[in-house]
Scaffold this motif. Sequence first.
Motif, short mmCIF file in Angstrom:
data_model
loop_
_atom_site.label_atom_id
_atom_site.label_comp_id
_atom_site.label_asym_id
_atom_site.label_seq_id
_atom_site.Cartn_x
_atom_site.Cartn_y
_atom_site.Cartn_z
N ALA A 230 57.43 47.54 48.06
CA ALA A 230 57.08 46.19 47.66
C ALA A 230 57.94 45.21 48.47
O ALA A 230 59.05 45.55 48.88
N PRO A 231 57.45 44.00 48.68
CA PRO A 231 58.21 43.05 49.50
C PRO A 231 59.46 42.50 48.84
O PRO A 231 60.29 41.90 49.51
N THR A 239 69.15 39.75 47.13
CA THR A 239 69.33 40.97 47.92
C THR A 239 70.63 40.94 48.72
O THR A 239 71.37 41.93 48.77
N GLU A 240 70.92 39.83 49.36
CA GLU A 240 72.11 39.79 50.20
C GLU A 240 73.39 39.95 49.38
O GLU A 240 74.36 40.57 49.83
N PRO A 255 68.00 37.48 58.09
CA PRO A 255 68.17 36.99 56.72
C PRO A 255 67.23 37.69 55.74
O PRO A 255 66.11 38.07 56.08
N LEU A 256 67.72 37.87 54.52
CA LEU A 256 66.93 38.45 53.43
C LEU A 256 66.95 37.45 52.28
O LEU A 256 67.72 37.59 51.33
N PRO A 257 66.12 36.44 52.35
CA PRO A 257 66.17 35.38 51.34
C PRO A 257 65.73 35.87 49.97
O PRO A 257 64.84 36.72 49.84
N GLY A 258 66.33 35.34 48.94
CA GLY A 258 65.94 35.69 47.58
C GLY A 258 66.05 37.17 47.33
O GLY A 258 67.08 37.79 47.58
N ARG A 259 64.97 37.75 46.84
CA ARG A 259 64.93 39.18 46.50
C ARG A 259 64.18 39.99 47.55
O ARG A 259 63.63 41.04 47.26
N ALA A 260 64.17 39.53 48.79
CA ALA A 260 63.44 40.24 49.85
C ALA A 260 63.94 41.67 49.98
O ALA A 260 65.14 41.93 49.99
N ALA A 261 63.01 42.61 50.08
CA ALA A 261 63.37 44.02 50.24
C ALA A 261 64.11 44.22 51.56
O ALA A 261 63.68 43.71 52.59
N PRO A 262 65.21 44.97 51.53
CA PRO A 262 65.98 45.18 52.76
C PRO A 262 65.44 46.33 53.61
O PRO A 262 66.19 47.08 54.23
N VAL A 263 64.12 46.47 53.61
CA VAL A 263 63.43 47.50 54.40
C VAL A 263 62.33 46.81 55.19
O VAL A 263 61.54 46.04 54.63
#
Length: 300
Positions: A230-231, A239-240, A255-263
């Motif tokens: 999931a994204p 996430t960060e 950058p991984l803004p908000g709850r962006a998946a780190p994949v």
Amino acid sequence: MVARAMVTGAAGRIGRAVLALLAERGIEANALVLDDPGDLAARLVVTGDATDATAVRAALEGADAVIHLAAIPTPERNTAYEVFAGNSLATFTVLEEAGRAGIRHAAVASSWGVTGLPWTDAEDPHPPYAPVDEAMTSQVADPYGLSKQVDELTARMMARRHGMSVVCLRYPYVGGFEERLRAHAARLTADPAAGARDLWTYLEVRDAARAALLALDVPGRAAHAVHLCAPEIIVPYPTEELLRRFHPTTELRSPLPGRAAPVDTSAARRLLGFTAENLLDHEEVPPHRAGDGGQPRRGG
């Protein structure tokens, strides 16, 4: 266009979702299962092991594509020999018999475990960088992750040997919302350390099934491996902040803004046209509300 697909592990979580989607799209299904539960939506059900060439040949009757899901899904409940040998031989057998039968399209269940992060005891594992992509060096130190590495190598060989298109789907934690994911989200929200090895990723089972069917449409004579998830992560924290807390040595490459998946799932978008559609709803909360500060533990 697929007319009939043979599905191994058809009585499992993803297998049942695949059968339901095949039926919805008017595609016939053959099922290979260890035990017939009696309620599978399949034209043909063969009882047998995916390592048994005779059973696989029987299950391939009339099929023009294969979705191979059967596997021992964890190194924790069987011996190392059973996990590695069983999984590796099953994938070899299914693809070899499919290729010999003239089938040229296959999807294979690989796993996030191929990274080595979920179960290695050799050290405290951290991804070298995020977002993680398919090129990241594996840290496998367990028989399950090794079996999935071998599955992906087997797919490459079978693509050359039989002129097949084979897509290896690196599934994360998979489940239905009510059946599995909501409880998993609650556990990891209370204790985010428990999801650190999986990078808090997940995939709803209907999306997992849809990815498998999309894989059957990939043209050419090659093997591919793609990450799926999931994204957004399954916990309601940035996430960060989680990466800084539980994977302090991991380099953040974008950058991984908000709850962006780190994949990085861009390979699945390019190859399959796949993006997860069934997502859990969360409101982002400050990271200081997240459970205890313990060490990362194995994910589900």
